[in-house]
Design an enzyme around this catalytic site. Sequence first.
Site, PDB file in Angstrom:
ATOM      1  N   ASP A 142     -65.253  40.206  69.400  1.00  0.00           N
ATOM      2  CA  ASP A 142     -64.348  41.032  70.069  1.00  0.00           C
ATOM      3  C   ASP A 142     -63.147  41.270  68.940  1.00  0.00           C
ATOM      4  O   ASP A 142     -63.222  40.858  67.810  1.00  0.00           O
ATOM      5  CB  ASP A 142     -63.743  40.530  71.337  1.00  0.00           C
ATOM      6  CG  ASP A 142     -64.745  40.648  72.370  1.00  0.00           C
ATOM      7  OD1 ASP A 142     -64.770  41.925  73.043  1.00  0.00           O
ATOM      8  OD2 ASP A 142     -65.377  39.829  72.827  1.00  0.00           O
ATOM      9  N   TYR A 197     -71.210  29.600  65.897  1.00  0.00           N
ATOM     10  CA  TYR A 197     -69.863  29.838  65.562  1.00  0.00           C
ATOM     11  C   TYR A 197     -69.072  28.860  64.686  1.00  0.00           C
ATOM     12  O   TYR A 197     -69.468  27.701  65.031  1.00  0.00           O
ATOM     13  CB  TYR A 197     -68.937  30.293  66.847  1.00  0.00           C
ATOM     14  CG  TYR A 197     -69.732  31.693  67.294  1.00  0.00           C
ATOM     15  CD1 TYR A 197     -68.912  32.621  67.305  1.00  0.00           C
ATOM     16  CD2 TYR A 197     -70.633  31.781  68.195  1.00  0.00           C
ATOM     17  CE1 TYR A 197     -69.345  33.978  67.779  1.00  0.00           C
ATOM     18  CE2 TYR A 197     -71.068  32.819  68.914  1.00  0.00           C
ATOM     19  CZ  TYR A 197     -70.191  33.867  68.568  1.00  0.00           C
ATOM     20  OH  TYR A 197     -70.667  35.228  69.358  1.00  0.00           O
TER      21      TYR A 197
END
Length: 426
Positions: A142, A197
């Site tokens: 995002d 991540y």
Amino acid sequence: MREPASQPWREREIRPCWCAQCFAMAEGLRVAAASQAKRLKSSSTNSEEIEKQEENGHQAKRFKRDQEDVEDQNKKLPKRKIVLLMAYSGKGYHGMQRNVGSPQFKTIEDDLVSALVQAGCIPENHGEDMKKMSFQRCARTDKGVSAAGQIVSLKVWLTDSILEKINNHLPSDIRILGLKRVTGGFNSKTKCDARTYSYMLPTFAFAQKDLDPQDETYRLSQERLEKVNRLLACYKGTHNFHNFTSQKGAKDPSANRYIMEMFCEEPFVREGMEFAVIKVKGQSFMMHQIRKMIGLVIAVVKGYTAESIMERSWGEEKVDVPKAPGLGLVLERVHFEKYNKRFGNDGLHEPLEWVEEEEKIAAFKEEHIYPTIINTEQEEKSMVNWMNTLSIHDFSSTATGAQANDGSSKNNNELDGSDGCDDDSD
């Protein structure tokens, strides 16, 4: 002697007439001449503009013809399913996924699709309807979130020097680092086994809450690092993370997630400030999940709440879990272990591993991702601002109190301009 006859036409002086009638006639002639000159100039300017417009039109037509010629030529090439290894800095972009109909919100995929069309890899109409090229991203990042190992799958014309052509039409903060052929039915999202991540943050985030939150000279001790890693390791295994996302209840089966590993690496100093990187590998993650996992650990380490809250957050009751800033979150790599086992050594396809690209990945992070995180943190102080909101959380609250604090927490976190990651939906 007779005097010579007078010659008035030689002797008489011709003087201009300054009567009102003559003056008006002269002025009329002057105005008429000026008007005529203006019309001639305007006509000349209009002609130049028309010629310019015609030339631009011809250039546009020539460009379109060139594009059509490229497409016609490329139609003779094989159209194959491939994956692209992407790296990008998310600052300045409204996420990865394209927002068709919202050109004011520039995304990574907007620039990627444009480059694919200009490079002659896909026809223009495929850029308008991405389903026509079977496009699929592995993970949706995002607003503001970066990636060092994003994978997208799509069908393209395999032109010569394809990577170079695509990169020539991309900005420097988006790079295609690798390409591999895959099976015709490959889908980068559904075939992905796990995602890794990283989260880069200043180590003063782990300092005791009584210390100066803006002390850039703070250095993380080995003892405190061990405590951080002990808490992060608690996330390993399968847990109910309904408190770590939104719009999922405690009894929703999809809130159960499997975390393979989570740890904090040794700290390092950049620009006079100490940073550390947290790595987390899991099958998939929900919106805000990683940021809330890190936010809760920070709250515990700083002394805002007891360690017991972590196990309580996996239970059915609603727990107020703070959400760390989006700055620092990076999609490091995606994993295709089952696919590699089945097709990686079949003689037709390569395993989706990127050993040869590791140097390029590391170089991109050093040049584009890390400097952006460090400079933005120093300028905007997103971590400091977020830490100042920890005191408003009620970590002992149940459903009603937690929901109230979720609202105030959300308002404070809107400042960081990022929503994290979401591997579940597109």
